[in-house]
Design a protein around this motif. Structure first.
Motif, short mmCIF file in Angstrom:
data_model
loop_
_atom_site.label_atom_id
_atom_site.label_comp_id
_atom_site.label_asym_id
_atom_site.label_seq_id
_atom_site.Cartn_x
_atom_site.Cartn_y
_atom_site.Cartn_z
N LEU A 136 -86.95 -83.08 -50.02
CA LEU A 136 -85.56 -82.99 -49.11
C LEU A 136 -85.14 -84.47 -48.83
O LEU A 136 -83.84 -84.81 -48.95
N ALA A 137 -86.07 -85.18 -48.25
CA ALA A 137 -85.93 -86.48 -48.22
C ALA A 137 -85.39 -87.42 -49.17
O ALA A 137 -84.49 -88.42 -49.15
N ARG A 138 -85.63 -87.02 -50.45
CA ARG A 138 -85.18 -87.67 -51.69
C ARG A 138 -84.19 -86.83 -52.30
O ARG A 138 -84.18 -87.11 -53.78
N SER A 139 -83.51 -86.04 -51.76
CA SER A 139 -82.50 -84.87 -52.23
C SER A 139 -82.93 -84.35 -53.48
O SER A 139 -82.09 -83.57 -54.28
N ILE A 140 -84.19 -83.71 -53.48
CA ILE A 140 -84.77 -82.66 -54.34
C ILE A 140 -84.70 -81.41 -53.46
O ILE A 140 -85.28 -81.25 -52.52
N THR A 141 -83.85 -80.48 -54.23
CA THR A 141 -84.02 -79.17 -53.43
C THR A 141 -84.71 -77.86 -54.09
O THR A 141 -84.56 -76.77 -53.51
N THR A 142 -85.17 -78.13 -55.26
CA THR A 142 -86.11 -77.14 -56.00
C THR A 142 -87.55 -77.85 -56.28
O THR A 142 -87.55 -78.94 -56.78
N VAL A 143 -88.72 -77.11 -55.88
CA VAL A 143 -90.03 -77.27 -56.39
C VAL A 143 -90.39 -76.05 -57.36
O VAL A 143 -90.13 -75.00 -56.83
N THR A 144 -90.89 -76.49 -58.28
CA THR A 144 -91.85 -75.22 -59.12
C THR A 144 -93.19 -75.60 -59.42
O THR A 144 -93.69 -76.70 -59.07
N TRP A 145 -93.78 -74.53 -59.50
CA TRP A 145 -95.28 -74.62 -59.66
C TRP A 145 -95.80 -73.23 -60.48
O TRP A 145 -95.17 -72.33 -60.52
N THR A 146 -96.98 -73.35 -61.10
CA THR A 146 -97.49 -71.86 -61.48
C THR A 146 -98.65 -71.55 -60.71
O THR A 146 -99.34 -72.36 -59.99
N PHE A 147 -99.05 -70.18 -61.06
CA PHE A 147 -100.12 -69.59 -60.35
C PHE A 147 -100.60 -68.48 -61.11
O PHE A 147 -99.72 -67.64 -61.85
N ASP A 148 -101.48 -67.98 -60.95
CA ASP A 148 -102.52 -66.89 -61.47
C ASP A 148 -102.01 -65.54 -60.91
O ASP A 148 -102.32 -65.37 -59.81
N PRO A 149 -100.97 -64.70 -61.64
CA PRO A 149 -100.48 -63.72 -61.02
C PRO A 149 -101.44 -62.58 -60.77
O PRO A 149 -101.30 -61.63 -59.86
N LEU A 150 -102.63 -62.57 -61.01
CA LEU A 150 -103.93 -61.67 -60.83
C LEU A 150 -104.56 -61.90 -59.50
O LEU A 150 -105.10 -61.13 -58.82
N ILE A 151 -104.09 -63.19 -59.11
CA ILE A 151 -104.95 -63.58 -57.48
C ILE A 151 -103.95 -63.20 -56.37
O ILE A 151 -102.96 -64.00 -56.05
N GLY A 152 -104.21 -62.14 -55.71
CA GLY A 152 -103.44 -61.60 -54.84
C GLY A 152 -103.11 -62.58 -53.39
O GLY A 152 -101.93 -62.71 -53.02
N ARG A 153 -104.11 -63.19 -52.99
CA ARG A 153 -104.00 -64.11 -52.00
C ARG A 153 -102.86 -65.22 -52.15
O ARG A 153 -102.16 -65.74 -51.40
N ASN A 154 -103.01 -65.69 -53.57
CA ASN A 154 -101.88 -66.81 -53.98
C ASN A 154 -100.50 -66.06 -53.99
O ASN A 154 -99.61 -66.80 -53.91
N ALA A 155 -100.63 -64.78 -54.86
CA ALA A 155 -99.00 -64.35 -54.83
C ALA A 155 -98.44 -64.04 -53.33
O ALA A 155 -97.49 -64.47 -53.22
N TYR A 156 -99.20 -63.66 -52.40
CA TYR A 156 -98.78 -63.34 -51.09
C TYR A 156 -98.38 -64.76 -50.39
O TYR A 156 -97.36 -64.85 -49.93
N PHE A 157 -99.13 -65.74 -50.53
CA PHE A 157 -99.13 -67.13 -50.07
C PHE A 157 -97.58 -67.61 -50.68
O PHE A 157 -96.51 -68.21 -49.96
N ASN A 158 -97.51 -67.56 -52.02
CA ASN A 158 -96.35 -68.15 -52.55
C ASN A 158 -95.01 -67.51 -52.48
O ASN A 158 -93.99 -68.12 -52.07
N LEU A 159 -94.97 -65.90 -52.66
CA LEU A 159 -93.90 -65.47 -52.64
C LEU A 159 -93.42 -65.02 -50.91
O LEU A 159 -92.23 -65.11 -50.74
N ALA A 160 -94.36 -64.53 -50.21
CA ALA A 160 -94.19 -64.11 -48.77
C ALA A 160 -94.27 -65.29 -47.69
O ALA A 160 -93.30 -65.61 -47.19
N LYS A 161 -95.21 -65.91 -47.94
CA LYS A 161 -95.50 -67.10 -46.85
C LYS A 161 -94.34 -68.33 -47.03
O LYS A 161 -94.06 -68.87 -46.03
N LEU A 162 -94.20 -68.49 -48.45
CA LEU A 162 -93.21 -69.57 -48.63
C LEU A 162 -91.80 -69.20 -49.06
O LEU A 162 -91.16 -70.35 -48.83
#
Length: 285
Positions: free
Chosen positions: A119-145
């Motif tokens: 945001l300090a550099r006027s970037i408003t979108t961040v993308t990344w990939t994760f393994d959809p079978l790993i539940g803790r990562n899915a919860y972190f990315n979709l719920a926590k973030l």
């Protein structure tokens, strides 16, 4: 995006780092890059002949203005993240923390730092990939973030030779983190994006679930809301029953990947292991 939003993100990132007991800073020197590569080796344990990335390449990324950041605790580097500019904004290519800080919210602090940096550099979108079978990562990315899946990528990286990914096809979900939307702002304030199966509505169907023997069972997809289950411990399943782990990989690719390819939206991930997909646009006149 305005200066007030960027300032609020910086304050939220500082608070997250304080609560996690870590310091997060940009890296520049070659010695720092070597240490960052050692951190990656501890986390992913790659084949020595096939490193995750080299110090020299990290030095180039940092010199050209990419996001090259270390996480430190007690004077020791315990985590790392690399992000580079992409068509959508910033693409976060690799991020991780080692066992010494896992469970201390260091990963959350790292992503909040990434949000503030962007945001300090006027970037408003961040993308990344994760393994959809790993539940803790899915919860972190979709719920926590509060990020949102945008694309299902089958075997995206091909065969990998690190200990984390060896022996499995590398399906990934691409996610978009819209840094100024309500979910990201709520995340920074400590309010995750929570969805539940109970709140899914009357016209809810189960498209993928676990059978009595733990194998994937494909169901219906004709509801307004569609639920897609993943196994609780997919990483353990890879070690104990590789054949069953592959069954889940292919079933998830068929069901979740198929729904996303048709344009349906993944609205969240529940604590108990369900992707929630919205199909209500089909029932509108």
């Amino acid at each position: 995006m305005n200066a007030a939003q960027a300032a609020a993100a910086t304050a939220a990132a500082a608070l997250a780092a304080e609560r996690a007991g870590v310091t997060i800073r940009e890296l520049h020197g070659l010695d720092e890059m070597r240490e960052a590569c050692r951190v990656l080796d501890r986390i992913w344990r790659p084949d020595p002949g096939n490193p995750m990335i080299t110090p020299e390449l990290l030095r180039v990324f940092a010199h050209c203005g990419s996001y090259v950041v270390g996480v430190e605790r007690g004077g020791r580097m315990t985590g790392f993240c690399l992000g580079f500019l992409a068509s959508a904004g910033l693409h976060s290519h690799i991020a991780g923390v080692d066992d010494s800080v896992r469970g201390r919210k260091a990963g959350f602090a790292l992503k909040q730092h990434q949000r503030a940096w962007s945001l300090a550099r006027s970037i408003t979108t961040v993308t990344w990939t994760f393994d959809p079978l790993i539940g803790r990562n899915a919860y972190f990315n979709l719920a926590k973030l509060g990020a949102t899946p945008s694309e299902y990528l089958a075997d995206f990286y091909g065969a990998m030779r690190d200990e984390v990914n060896a022996g499995t096809e590398t399906d990934r979900l691409m996610v978009r983190w819209e840094l100024t939307d309500e979910h990201a702002v709520g995340s920074a304030a400590g309010t995750p994006h929570i969805v539940t199966v109970d709140g899914a509505g009357d016209r809810t169907v189960v498209a993928l679930d676990a059978g009595p023997d733990g194998s994937p069972v494909v169901g219906r997809q004709d509801g307004d809301t569609v639920l897609v289950r993943i196994p609780a411990e997919a990483e353990e399943l890879r070690r104990t029953d590789p054949s069953l782990a592959r069954e889940w990989r292919y079933a998830l690719r068929e069901v979740l990947g198929g729904l996303m390819a048709e344009g349906h939206t993944v609205t969240g991930f529940t604590r108990d292991g369900w992707y929630v997909i919205d199909r209500r646009q089909e029932s509108q006149p």
